[in-house]
Scaffold this motif. Structure first.
Motif, PDB file in Angstrom:
ATOM      1  N   ASP A  69       0.896  -1.181   0.085  1.00 53.24           N
ATOM      2  CA  ASP A  69      -0.148   0.024   0.073  1.00 53.24           C
ATOM      3  C   ASP A  69       0.972   1.176  -0.070  1.00 53.24           C
ATOM      4  O   ASP A  69       0.771   2.109  -0.770  1.00 53.24           O
ATOM      5  N   LYS A  79       7.910   1.287 -16.287  1.00 58.15           N
ATOM      6  CA  LYS A  79       7.271   2.529 -15.759  1.00 58.15           C
ATOM      7  C   LYS A  79       6.976   2.313 -14.021  1.00 58.15           C
ATOM      8  O   LYS A  79       7.094   1.107 -13.740  1.00 58.15           O
ATOM      9  N   ILE A  81       4.276   1.882 -11.691  1.00 53.58           N
ATOM     10  CA  ILE A  81       2.761   1.548 -11.866  1.00 53.58           C
ATOM     11  C   ILE A  81       1.918   2.522 -10.934  1.00 53.58           C
ATOM     12  O   ILE A  81       1.022   3.146 -11.659  1.00 53.58           O
ATOM     13  N   PHE A  82       2.185   2.788  -9.705  1.00 51.85           N
ATOM     14  CA  PHE A  82       1.408   3.601  -8.887  1.00 51.85           C
ATOM     15  C   PHE A  82       2.131   4.668  -8.285  1.00 51.85           C
ATOM     16  O   PHE A  82       2.540   4.561  -6.945  1.00 51.85           O
ATOM     17  N   LYS A 100       1.598   5.875  -4.575  1.00 52.20           N
ATOM     18  CA  LYS A 100       1.578   5.245  -3.387  1.00 52.20           C
ATOM     19  C   LYS A 100       3.321   5.112  -2.931  1.00 52.20           C
ATOM     20  O   LYS A 100       3.515   4.507  -1.993  1.00 52.20           O
ATOM     21  N   SER A 142       7.803  -0.981 -10.160  1.00 55.14           N
ATOM     22  CA  SER A 142       7.189  -1.521 -11.036  1.00 55.14           C
ATOM     23  C   SER A 142       5.816  -2.247 -11.099  1.00 55.14           C
ATOM     24  O   SER A 142       5.262  -2.503 -11.981  1.00 55.14           O
ATOM     25  N   SER A 143       5.712  -2.984  -9.944  1.00 52.31           N
ATOM     26  CA  SER A 143       4.502  -3.657 -10.170  1.00 52.31           C
ATOM     27  C   SER A 143       3.619  -3.441  -8.705  1.00 52.31           C
ATOM     28  O   SER A 143       2.600  -4.060  -8.504  1.00 52.31           O
TER      29      SER A 143
END
Lengths: 465, 198
Positions: free
Chosen positions: A28, A50, A52-53, A56, A154-155
């Motif tokens: 998270d 990239k 990803i989020f 976060k 990345s993930s």
């Protein structure tokens, strides 16, 4: 089926369970700093991946930042390059960055909680083993390596095998001058530096229920020093009151909804652990370490053990030899050259209040160099606002600027070879505070007593009943 | 990060019978200032290996030409402390491909597996046999067989099995890393994230 707090948070974050393999574990919140992230970004770039989020992940500069003259360019060229790399990587990938000079800058494990980024029920990682700090909020938080930093970027996931579960119960009332730091040093001295390896620890019992968030963070912070993957404390009113109104904490309806969920985050009555340990608060006195791992601790009035405390005879003797100590020595009265108050373990406002409570009306001992390093600019401001700075200045102390500082001595704050430091940080490894430096870990109260007397001193001498 | 595939390693070993070897000893913090993974092997065990004037410490095992090989054998609780992957990098970059101990710190073990350095956990008794074999003959050869999950003392033929999950084992044998796996399940992760309250 009854489950533990740890199970509840862990199981709700498993994206996929690989057969005879780890869980694909969703993260998270991800904190990054200048030291363990650059190689991850480099690899990301090489693979053309990239983030990803980006929302976060949060970046701060702390590990090798100077703690004086932060407005000037960083002198150490390698540190400067790392800081610059963090800034440009954050910018390139759209990650929030509280770099040097930012009013919210500070040690990663101080700024996460104080800005409400850390919340109950979250999974939180950072390329730093003291990420376990955030477990104080009922989060699963632990340190990861750089390959895993790249995975999260990345993930938003890492591969993790679920650890076993340990519960440590401390009941009763803590005595005079006994702080959360003493509680955790006591536990580690009982379990040894490897005693919780393979486990995730829940801290339970009166002592933790009655502890402030700052104290809980100090305890969870040092979970890694007994080898635990992390430590966790069930969130309660103390947690919710701490979080309410902080910048990144949920607001309005989101707060109400979050609160309803957070209140479910506790271990069910019938849930079981792989192992439990029980301790009495009354048995704990102010602690100090005498060796070169955090498990080598003792009550401050005791003598250095004659046995090896399970660390192996050769390792035990090597350790005492490094420290220049002998079996059966008194720790009280040992000479102190440096005192360090700060770090992600004890760099919060409560720690400075405690330190000030002892030094108020006294003077710094002439033979001691004292580094006082707040965990963040917010802590620094609180120290000023509460009048603590005046007390410190009056007693002959100077406040430095935030950073990890002498905890790991990546910047200029190094204890010289052979010198003795009483330190509120988390590790007393050989050379941790500088090549050849000799570290004694202790609470802010013990640090303050050493700072005004110049020797290892029982802080209870200065506390009125 | 690409690394050498690991199947069967036959090599002599370097003994380090010290307990609680922490990551600050493996690579002191002041050598973590790089922005790329380069030259970490040079600073492996820096303060145990060199004097303050950078001359080698004669009594340290890595400076003893009698001992060499791709296997490092350490005491109990190897790799405790910091999460710095640099510790595993330093050991790997120095030339080791396998670390043997009776007990590893969790993060160090994970980091090692992620970069192709095989942590082999054996019983305290077998660890003792390994140290004794090296003591008897510094050129004693060992076989680390990952497909069979066995560590063999070649001179005596004694062996012990070690544990590794089949996912990580396949990764090491094939030189894969987790990023490829995670990238392949990105849609699943995206979907999962939509249910998160955070």
């Amino acid at each position: 089926m009854p489950s533990t707090l740890f199970d509840k948070v862990w199981d709700s974050h498993v994206v996929r369970n690989i057969k005879d393999g780890p869980d694909v574990f969703f993260i998270d919140r991800h904190f990054i700093h200048e030291v363990t992230s650059p190689v991850a970004f480099l690899s990301l770039e090489n693979r053309k991946l990239k983030v990803i989020f980006p929302e976060k992940t949060f970046a701060t500069a702390d590990h090798n930042t100077p703690t004086i003259n932060q407005h000037l360019p960083v002198k150490d060229p390698l540190s400067a390059i790392q800081l610059k790399a963090l800034e440009s990587n954050a910018k390139k990938y759209g990650i929030s960055h509280w770099g040097l000079g930012n009013p919210k800058n500070g040690i990663v494990h101080i700024i996460g909680p104080e800005n409400g980024i850390t919340q109950p029920g979250m999974t939180i990682v950072c390329g730093d083993s003291h990420t376990s700090t955030h477990g104080a909020f009922g989060a699963i938080a632990f340190g990861i390596g750089t390959s895993e930093v790249e995975m999260v970027l990345s993930s938003q996931c890492i591969m993790q095998t679920k650890p076993k579960k340990m519960r440590i119960n401390v009941n009763g009332k803590l005595g005079k001058g006994v702080t959360p730091k003493d509680v955790i040093l006591y536990i580690i001295s009982k379990l040894t530096a490897a005693g919780a390896t393979g486990y995730f620890v829940e801290y339970a019992g009166d002592v933790f229920r009655n502890m402030s968030m700052e104290g809980r963070m100090t305890v969870c912070n040092m979970s890694i020093e007994m080898g635990a993957r992390g430590g966790i404390i069930a969130p309660d009113e103390i947690t919710f009151n701490y979080l309410n109104g902080r910048e990144k904490a949920p607001k309005g309806d989101a707060w109400t909804k979050a609160l309803a969920y957070w209140k479910t985050l506790k271990t069910d009555d019938d849930a079981t652990f792989d192992i439990e340990h029980n301790y009495n608060a009354a048995d704990i006195e102010p602690m100090i370490t005498f060796g070169t791992n955090p498990g080598m601790g003792m009550g401050i009035t005791k003598h250095i053990p004659v046995g090896d405390q399970g660390s192996g005879k050769a390792s035990f003797e090597k350790s005492l030899d490094y420290m220049g100590f002998h079996k059966d020595d008194d720790m009280l009265g040992k000479k102190v050259d440096y005192v360090f108050i700060g770090s992600c373990t004890n760099g919060r406002i409560e720690d400075f209040r405690a330190f000030a409570s002892i030094v108020k009306g006294r003077k710094k001992a002439d033979n001691v160099t004292v580094w006082m390093v707040p965990g963040s600019h917010i802590v620094e401001q609180q120290i000023k606002d509460e009048g603590i700075l005046d007390i410190l200045t009056e007693a002959g102390f100077e406040l430095r600027q935030p950073g990890c500082s002498a905890c790991l001595a990546m910047n200029d704050d190094k204890v010289p070879a052979g010198k003795y430091a009483v330190s509120t940080s988390n590790r007393n490894f050989e050379g941790r505070q500088g090549p050849g430096a000799r570290t004694m870990l202790a609470s802010p109260l013990v640090a303050a007593a050493a700072a005004v007397t110049g020797v290892v001193t029982d802080p209870r001498e200065f506390i009125k009943d | 990060m690409a690394y050498d595939k690991f199947t069967v390693l036959k090599s002599t070993a370097v003994p380090m019978p010290i307990e609680n070897v922490d990551t600050d000893q493996i690579i002191p913090a002041r050598f973590l200032k790089a922005t790329e993974r380069k030259d970490f092997g040079e600073n492996l065990f820096r303060d145990w290996r060199y004097n303050p004037d950078n001359t080698p410490k004669k009594d340290f095992i890595l400076n003893n030409p009698v001992y060499s090989g791709k296997i490092l054998v350490g005491g109990k609780n190897f790799g405790s402390g910091s999460s710095r992957e640099h510790a595993a990098w330093a050991i790997y970059d120095y030339g080791f491909r396998c670390v043997v101990s009776s007990f590893f710190a969790d993060i160090f073990k994970n980091n090692s597996l992620n970069i192709g350095l095989l942590p082999v956990q054996v019983s305290a008794e077998f660890l003792d046999k390994i140290f004794k074999a090296i003591e008897a003959d510094p050129n004693a050869e060992f076989e680390v067989n990952l497909p069979d999950q066995k560590l063999i003392i070649s001179s005596t033929g004694e062996s012990e099995s070690f544990a590794i999950n089949s996912y990580k084992k396949d990764n090491m044998i094939n030189g894969y890393d987790d990023i490829d796996y995670l990238q392949a399940m990105k849609n699943e992760i995206q979907t999962f994230s939509t249910h998160s309250m955070y």
